[in-house]
Design a protein around this motif. Sequence first.
Motif, PDB file in Angstrom:
ATOM      1  N   UNK A   1       7.374 -12.993 -22.715  1.00 18.47           N
ATOM      2  CA  UNK A   1       7.073 -11.626 -22.271  1.00 18.47           C
ATOM      3  C   UNK A   1       5.932 -11.682 -21.261  1.00 18.47           C
ATOM      4  N   UNK A   2       5.945 -10.719 -20.319  1.00 19.50           N
ATOM      5  CA  UNK A   2       4.884 -10.609 -19.318  1.00 19.50           C
ATOM      6  C   UNK A   2       4.402  -9.171 -19.235  1.00 19.50           C
ATOM      7  N   UNK A   3       3.109  -9.012 -19.021  1.00 17.46           N
ATOM      8  CA  UNK A   3       2.511  -7.690 -18.772  1.00 17.46           C
ATOM      9  C   UNK A   3       1.455  -7.835 -17.690  1.00 17.46           C
ATOM     10  N   UNK A   4       1.301  -6.772 -16.878  1.00 17.35           N
ATOM     11  CA  UNK A   4       0.349  -6.827 -15.753  1.00 17.35           C
ATOM     12  C   UNK A   4      -0.484  -5.546 -15.728  1.00 17.35           C
ATOM     13  N   UNK A   5      -1.781  -5.705 -15.510  1.00 13.45           N
ATOM     14  CA  UNK A   5      -2.685  -4.596 -15.238  1.00 13.45           C
ATOM     15  C   UNK A   5      -3.339  -4.820 -13.891  1.00 13.45           C
ATOM     16  N   UNK A   6      -3.776  -3.748 -13.228  1.00 13.28           N
ATOM     17  CA  UNK A   6      -4.354  -3.930 -11.896  1.00 13.28           C
ATOM     18  C   UNK A   6      -5.360  -2.833 -11.582  1.00 13.28           C
ATOM     19  N   UNK A   7      -6.167  -3.083 -10.554  1.00 13.00           N
ATOM     20  CA  UNK A   7      -7.125  -2.101 -10.045  1.00 13.00           C
ATOM     21  C   UNK A   7      -7.259  -2.318  -8.536  1.00 13.00           C
TER      22      UNK A   7
ATOM     23  N   UNK B   1       8.372  -6.276 -30.652  1.00 16.41           N
ATOM     24  CA  UNK B   1       8.047  -7.123 -29.501  1.00 16.41           C
ATOM     25  C   UNK B   1       6.564  -6.990 -29.183  1.00 16.41           C
ATOM     26  N   UNK B   2       5.922  -8.067 -28.790  1.00 21.71           N
ATOM     27  CA  UNK B   2       4.524  -7.955 -28.351  1.00 21.71           C
ATOM     28  C   UNK B   2       4.460  -7.253 -27.007  1.00 21.71           C
ATOM     29  N   UNK B   3       3.404  -6.505 -26.788  1.00 24.74           N
ATOM     30  CA  UNK B   3       3.189  -5.825 -25.503  1.00 24.74           C
ATOM     31  C   UNK B   3       1.692  -5.657 -25.301  1.00 24.74           C
ATOM     32  N   UNK B   4       1.235  -5.966 -24.099  1.00 30.08           N
ATOM     33  CA  UNK B   4      -0.201  -5.918 -23.842  1.00 30.08           C
ATOM     34  C   UNK B   4      -0.550  -4.765 -22.898  1.00 30.08           C
ATOM     35  N   UNK B   5      -1.508  -3.960 -23.344  1.00 36.75           N
ATOM     36  CA  UNK B   5      -2.105  -2.941 -22.484  1.00 36.75           C
ATOM     37  C   UNK B   5      -3.317  -3.580 -21.823  1.00 36.75           C
ATOM     38  N   UNK B   6      -3.285  -3.684 -20.498  1.00 31.33           N
ATOM     39  CA  UNK B   6      -4.332  -4.393 -19.755  1.00 31.33           C
ATOM     40  C   UNK B   6      -5.063  -3.408 -18.865  1.00 31.33           C
ATOM     41  N   UNK B   7      -6.368  -3.312 -19.039  1.00 37.45           N
ATOM     42  CA  UNK B   7      -7.194  -2.382 -18.266  1.00 37.45           C
ATOM     43  C   UNK B   7      -8.183  -3.185 -17.419  1.00 37.45           C
ATOM     44  N   UNK B   8      -8.019  -3.086 -16.093  1.00 39.25           N
ATOM     45  CA  UNK B   8      -8.920  -3.766 -15.156  1.00 39.25           C
ATOM     46  C   UNK B   8      -9.919  -2.747 -14.635  1.00 39.25           C
ATOM     47  N   UNK B   9     -11.198  -2.978 -14.866  1.00 36.19           N
ATOM     48  CA  UNK B   9     -12.226  -2.005 -14.483  1.00 36.19           C
ATOM     49  C   UNK B   9     -13.244  -2.636 -13.545  1.00 36.19           C
ATOM     50  N   UNK B  10     -13.710  -1.800 -12.568  1.00 36.68           N
ATOM     51  CA  UNK B  10     -14.831  -2.174 -11.697  1.00 36.68           C
ATOM     52  C   UNK B  10     -15.831  -1.032 -11.716  1.00 36.68           C
ATOM     53  N   UNK B  11     -17.060  -1.316 -11.311  1.00 33.12           N
ATOM     54  CA  UNK B  11     -18.092  -0.277 -11.350  1.00 33.12           C
ATOM     55  C   UNK B  11     -17.799   0.857 -10.370  1.00 33.12           C
ATOM     56  N   UNK B  12     -17.177   0.535  -9.242  1.00 31.76           N
ATOM     57  CA  UNK B  12     -16.890   1.548  -8.220  1.00 31.76           C
ATOM     58  C   UNK B  12     -15.478   1.351  -7.699  1.00 31.76           C
ATOM     59  N   UNK B  13     -14.982   2.388  -7.049  1.00 35.75           N
ATOM     60  CA  UNK B  13     -13.672   2.296  -6.409  1.00 35.75           C
ATOM     61  C   UNK B  13     -13.786   1.844  -4.958  1.00 35.75           C
ATOM     62  N   UNK B  14     -14.948   2.116  -4.349  1.00 33.55           N
ATOM     63  CA  UNK B  14     -15.157   1.777  -2.943  1.00 33.55           C
ATOM     64  C   UNK B  14     -16.451   0.978  -2.798  1.00 33.55           C
ATOM     65  N   UNK B  15     -16.366  -0.108  -2.036  1.00 32.48           N
ATOM     66  CA  UNK B  15     -17.523  -0.960  -1.783  1.00 32.48           C
ATOM     67  C   UNK B  15     -17.761  -1.043  -0.279  1.00 32.48           C
ATOM     68  N   UNK B  16     -19.028  -0.913   0.101  1.00 23.26           N
ATOM     69  CA  UNK B  16     -19.409  -0.945   1.510  1.00 23.26           C
ATOM     70  C   UNK B  16     -19.907  -2.349   1.838  1.00 23.26           C
ATOM     71  N   UNK B  17     -19.159  -3.042   2.662  1.00 30.76           N
ATOM     72  CA  UNK B  17     -19.534  -4.430   2.976  1.00 30.76           C
ATOM     73  C   UNK B  17     -20.830  -4.508   3.778  1.00 30.76           C
ATOM     74  N   UNK B  18     -21.296  -3.359   4.314  1.00 36.68           N
ATOM     75  CA  UNK B  18     -22.568  -3.351   5.049  1.00 36.68           C
ATOM     76  C   UNK B  18     -23.756  -3.296   4.096  1.00 36.68           C
ATOM     77  N   UNK B  19     -23.505  -2.940   2.836  1.00 38.91           N
ATOM     78  CA  UNK B  19     -24.584  -2.768   1.864  1.00 38.91           C
ATOM     79  C   UNK B  19     -24.794  -4.053   1.068  1.00 38.91           C
TER      80      UNK B  19
END
Length: 532
Positions: free
Chosen positions: A235-241, A131-149
């Motif tokens: 088939x469905x696969x989901x990745x998240x951050x 069966x097909x299966x997708x490993x999905x990696x969602x990446x951002x530069x930081x985990x926390x963002x300051x909306x004042x910056x």
Amino acid sequence: MSKKIALIALLAVFVFFGLSTAAVAADDLEWEEKMDASKLYWGDSVTVDGYVIKAEDFNEDKMVFISISKDGEKLKTAPLSVGLEVIYNDEIKVYAQQIDPNYEIITKHGKEFKTGNWNPYAELDILIKGKPNFDIDVETEKDTYDSKSTGDSRIDVSIKVKNDGKAKAKNVVLTVGTAGMEILKGKEKYTFAEVLKDETLEPMNLTLKAPTPWVDTDLNITAKTTCLDVRDKKYENVGSKIIKIEPKWGLVISKSVTKNNHMGKPIHVSVSVRNDGLCDINNIVLKDSIASEMHSQKAVSLDKTLSLKSGESAEEVFEYTLIPEKPGEFTFPKTIATFTLPNGQNEEVGSNNSENVKIYGPEVSITKTVDREQLDSGDKLTVTVTAKNTGNVDASVTVTDTIPPEAKLISGETSLNYVLGSDGDSKTTTYMMQMNKEGEIKLPACKGSFLDLDGYSGEVSSNTPVVYVGIPISLQGSSKQPEGVTESNQVKNESSVQAQNEEDSEDTPGFGPVLAMAGLLTVTCILRKRKV
């Protein structure tokens, strides 16, 4: 006759093409091997992915009859010889690797004979449709963002996708969920005709516009793939951050306190406020309080209301000087601000001071005790005077006691001069006096003075025991104080350092500061030599 031959030929063609089509369809499948050479004896079974494969029977021609069942229902039975396979519903395949009748062989008169005792087994490979299966990696530069910056106003997202399944996928669609954030660069949907097994796609990059919430907000960025296998099964696969967005308002209270202070020296405290948010904040009620075991050098108001525009600061809203009353380690209370944001949200913010402040210095106390409270005229009374330093700095201590007029000294010393170490070091002197007058006699307080190497000095007094000479102890109207009560560290300059410096230049009865300092240095050196 010719028609009959033609019909048979046509039927043969149909059968050939039907078998060819089935073979081609089976060849399209990619299989995942679950068991290799699994040995099944007659009647044995094994379960793979919910399917039960059983060796139902054997014959002497090295053939095994297997069944495939699921959920108690027999789905298929088939005979297998070595090298043959059986497939059920394109989901499971059983391949015969070896079949052994496993006869018992006996030898008689030089010849081998098979007996009726045999225990046949088959070694089977069992495979499941890949069966097909997708490993999905969602990446951002930081985990926390300051909306004042300003630097945190954009969120760069990278999505990496790999088919780590056991079969290729076709009609692949990747959809990005932005948690409501606007896409500044990139797109929300990507499509691919097929993605082979173990294939990794090029990263998909997009930029999102960060929101400016009033409260801390967690946002879940998702990436979902949908695809079909070679039999068009979906088939469905989901990745998240999950990222955190800090609110757009911010009030910073900075409270600075002098570190590593010494008794007799002032502690400077300063409080400043800065609005580092994106909105103005009005009617900020700012309140501060004085640390325990300290007092303000002069009267000061620690309650103020102010307003700050976005980016505006108020320096030294509070600025005052404290005088420590005893040595030790103290936690300064936080300065607290309460206010209402433009959206009606009530908030409270504390200052950033978190470290304890240490005050260095001696803390000397004197305790005066007697061996008895009831005695007759002419009896002898033993008095014990103890000086103790519970501070965190050594000090030279001089103690002088006074004989009351109703008595006379018989033996012992009424004074002592000693360097007391920190953390509870003590010194005791004992003397004896004769009581010559009857009545309730209150012994005078023993006086003491101290000086440390940093120039901090002070005076202390002991408690005042009461004795009863020639009369019974009165239970009413007695002026007796509980033993051990002491007045400690009565510093000569509680109002200011300058006043203390002026008093330091004068001699204290029984304790000259210059001589005491010399004595402290001398005794300290002697103690150090003894330790060496």
